[in-house]
Design a protein around this motif. Sequence first.
Motif, PDB file in Angstrom:
ATOM      1  N   ALA A  75       0.822  -1.212   0.000  1.00  0.00           N
ATOM      2  CA  ALA A  75       0.000   0.000   0.000  1.00  0.00           C
ATOM      3  C   ALA A  75       0.859   1.266   0.000  1.00  0.00           C
ATOM      4  N   ASN A  76       2.056   1.202   0.597  1.00  0.00           N
ATOM      5  CA  ASN A  76       2.935   2.377   0.642  1.00  0.00           C
ATOM      6  C   ASN A  76       3.800   2.522  -0.616  1.00  0.00           C
ATOM      7  N   GLY A  77       3.631   1.634  -1.590  1.00  0.00           N
ATOM      8  CA  GLY A  77       4.374   1.697  -2.844  1.00  0.00           C
ATOM      9  C   GLY A  77       5.624   0.839  -2.885  1.00  0.00           C
ATOM     10  N   ALA A  78       6.089   0.343  -1.740  1.00  0.00           N
ATOM     11  CA  ALA A  78       7.254  -0.549  -1.727  1.00  0.00           C
ATOM     12  C   ALA A  78       6.893  -1.841  -2.448  1.00  0.00           C
ATOM     13  N   ARG A  79       7.883  -2.423  -3.137  1.00  0.00           N
ATOM     14  CA  ARG A  79       7.633  -3.633  -3.923  1.00  0.00           C
ATOM     15  C   ARG A  79       8.560  -4.766  -3.509  1.00  0.00           C
ATOM     16  N   MET A  80       8.051  -5.988  -3.637  1.00  0.00           N
ATOM     17  CA  MET A  80       8.843  -7.203  -3.500  1.00  0.00           C
ATOM     18  C   MET A  80       8.797  -7.932  -4.830  1.00  0.00           C
ATOM     19  N   PHE A  81       9.924  -8.537  -5.199  1.00  0.00           N
ATOM     20  CA  PHE A  81      10.028  -9.256  -6.462  1.00  0.00           C
ATOM     21  C   PHE A  81      10.121 -10.746  -6.172  1.00  0.00           C
TER      22      PHE A  81
ATOM     23  N   GLY B  17      14.233  -9.977  -3.092  1.00  0.00           N
ATOM     24  CA  GLY B  17      14.517  -8.551  -3.065  1.00  0.00           C
ATOM     25  C   GLY B  17      13.311  -7.708  -3.381  1.00  0.00           C
ATOM     26  N   GLY B  18      13.586  -6.420  -3.548  1.00  0.00           N
ATOM     27  CA  GLY B  18      12.510  -5.487  -3.820  1.00  0.00           C
ATOM     28  C   GLY B  18      13.014  -4.056  -3.735  1.00  0.00           C
ATOM     29  N   THR B  19      12.134  -3.162  -3.329  1.00  0.00           N
ATOM     30  CA  THR B  19      12.479  -1.753  -3.174  1.00  0.00           C
ATOM     31  C   THR B  19      12.250  -1.342  -1.723  1.00  0.00           C
ATOM     32  N   SER B  20      12.772  -0.185  -1.350  1.00  0.00           N
ATOM     33  CA  SER B  20      12.601   0.372  -0.001  1.00  0.00           C
ATOM     34  C   SER B  20      13.020  -0.636   1.057  1.00  0.00           C
TER      35      SER B  20
ATOM     36  N   TYR C  64      12.287  -3.558   1.421  1.00  0.00           N
ATOM     37  CA  TYR C  64      12.377  -4.924   0.910  1.00  0.00           C
ATOM     38  C   TYR C  64      13.555  -5.130  -0.037  1.00  0.00           C
ATOM     39  N   SER C  65      14.490  -4.181  -0.096  1.00  0.00           N
ATOM     40  CA  SER C  65      15.571  -4.267  -1.087  1.00  0.00           C
ATOM     41  C   SER C  65      16.422  -5.533  -0.931  1.00  0.00           C
ATOM     42  N   ASN C  66      16.541  -6.047   0.275  1.00  0.00           N
ATOM     43  CA  ASN C  66      17.307  -7.277   0.502  1.00  0.00           C
ATOM     44  C   ASN C  66      16.439  -8.403   1.044  1.00  0.00           C
ATOM     45  N   ALA C  67      15.156  -8.319   0.837  1.00  0.00           N
ATOM     46  CA  ALA C  67      14.224  -9.292   1.409  1.00  0.00           C
ATOM     47  C   ALA C  67      14.366 -10.660   0.762  1.00  0.00           C
ATOM     48  N   SER C  68      14.003 -11.673   1.533  1.00  0.00           N
ATOM     49  CA  SER C  68      13.894 -13.041   1.044  1.00  0.00           C
ATOM     50  C   SER C  68      12.675 -13.650   1.723  1.00  0.00           C
ATOM     51  N   GLY C  69      12.331 -14.836   1.334  1.00  0.00           N
ATOM     52  CA  GLY C  69      11.197 -15.502   1.967  1.00  0.00           C
ATOM     53  C   GLY C  69      10.406 -16.315   0.974  1.00  0.00           C
ATOM     54  N   ARG C  70       9.251 -16.778   1.441  1.00  0.00           N
ATOM     55  CA  ARG C  70       8.412 -17.620   0.603  1.00  0.00           C
ATOM     56  C   ARG C  70       6.951 -17.393   0.987  1.00  0.00           C
TER      57      ARG C  70
ATOM     58  N   GLY D 192       3.123 -17.892   4.729  1.00  0.00           N
ATOM     59  CA  GLY D 192       4.520 -17.720   4.376  1.00  0.00           C
ATOM     60  C   GLY D 192       5.265 -16.857   5.347  1.00  0.00           C
ATOM     61  N   PHE D 193       6.432 -16.431   4.908  1.00  0.00           N
ATOM     62  CA  PHE D 193       7.286 -15.575   5.720  1.00  0.00           C
ATOM     63  C   PHE D 193       8.092 -14.665   4.809  1.00  0.00           C
ATOM     64  N   ILE D 194       8.403 -13.491   5.329  1.00  0.00           N
ATOM     65  CA  ILE D 194       9.246 -12.529   4.620  1.00  0.00           C
ATOM     66  C   ILE D 194      10.338 -12.105   5.578  1.00  0.00           C
ATOM     67  N   CYS D 195      11.578 -12.240   5.141  1.00  0.00           N
ATOM     68  CA  CYS D 195      12.734 -11.843   5.941  1.00  0.00           C
ATOM     69  C   CYS D 195      13.244 -10.505   5.402  1.00  0.00           C
ATOM     70  N   PRO D 196      13.580  -9.567   6.278  1.00  0.00           N
ATOM     71  CA  PRO D 196      14.011  -8.250   5.814  1.00  0.00           C
ATOM     72  C   PRO D 196      15.356  -8.236   5.100  1.00  0.00           C
ATOM     73  N   SER D 197      16.130  -9.292   5.235  1.00  0.00           N
ATOM     74  CA  SER D 197      17.408  -9.343   4.527  1.00  0.00           C
ATOM     75  C   SER D 197      17.551 -10.703   3.870  1.00  0.00           C
ATOM     76  N   SER D 198      18.494 -10.831   2.949  1.00  0.00           N
ATOM     77  CA  SER D 198      18.683 -12.096   2.241  1.00  0.00           C
ATOM     78  C   SER D 198      19.233 -13.187   3.147  1.00  0.00           C
ATOM     79  N   ASP D 199      19.732 -12.822   4.332  1.00  0.00           N
ATOM     80  CA  ASP D 199      20.211 -13.808   5.294  1.00  0.00           C
ATOM     81  C   ASP D 199      19.021 -14.250   6.152  1.00  0.00           C
TER      82      ASP D 199
END
Length: 131
Positions: A57-63, A88-91, A93-99, A118-125
């Motif tokens: 809703a705030n415009g941030a994106r996840m890929f 990854g993504g923007t804002s 979520y730039s280093n996000a990972s998850g499923r 699912g889950f979303i992690c704020p970084s790729s680790d």
Amino acid sequence: MLDHGSACSASPIWTCTHGRLEGNLDAKYEFTFKTLVPDAMESGRLNYEGTSVITMANGARMFGQDSGYFQLHPDGSGAFETTVHIQGGTSDYSNASGRIVASGSFQRSGSAVGSYTGFICPSSDASGCNQ
């Protein structure tokens, strides 16, 4: 909703979906098919792969890199299951990972309903992520 129009021009088979996620994710979901092939072992099943963009809703994106299937019924309706691997993504979520795994049903008209977990992690680790 399944689409075959010009908005799907990034798809080699001119097919994409547009939807809305509710609940923990207040977001738009856009999926572009890269492949859509009959399952060699299960009649009426189509397997697919592609890419997705989840826009919050705030415009941030996840890929995402997605894979899943449609199980077709004789009347044109069916069931689906999709797994989105966040890459990854923007804002924030730039280093996000998850499923995210979504499943549900669809009508011949292309409308669909379902649920996701699912889950979303704020970084790729993902080692410190609550899964």
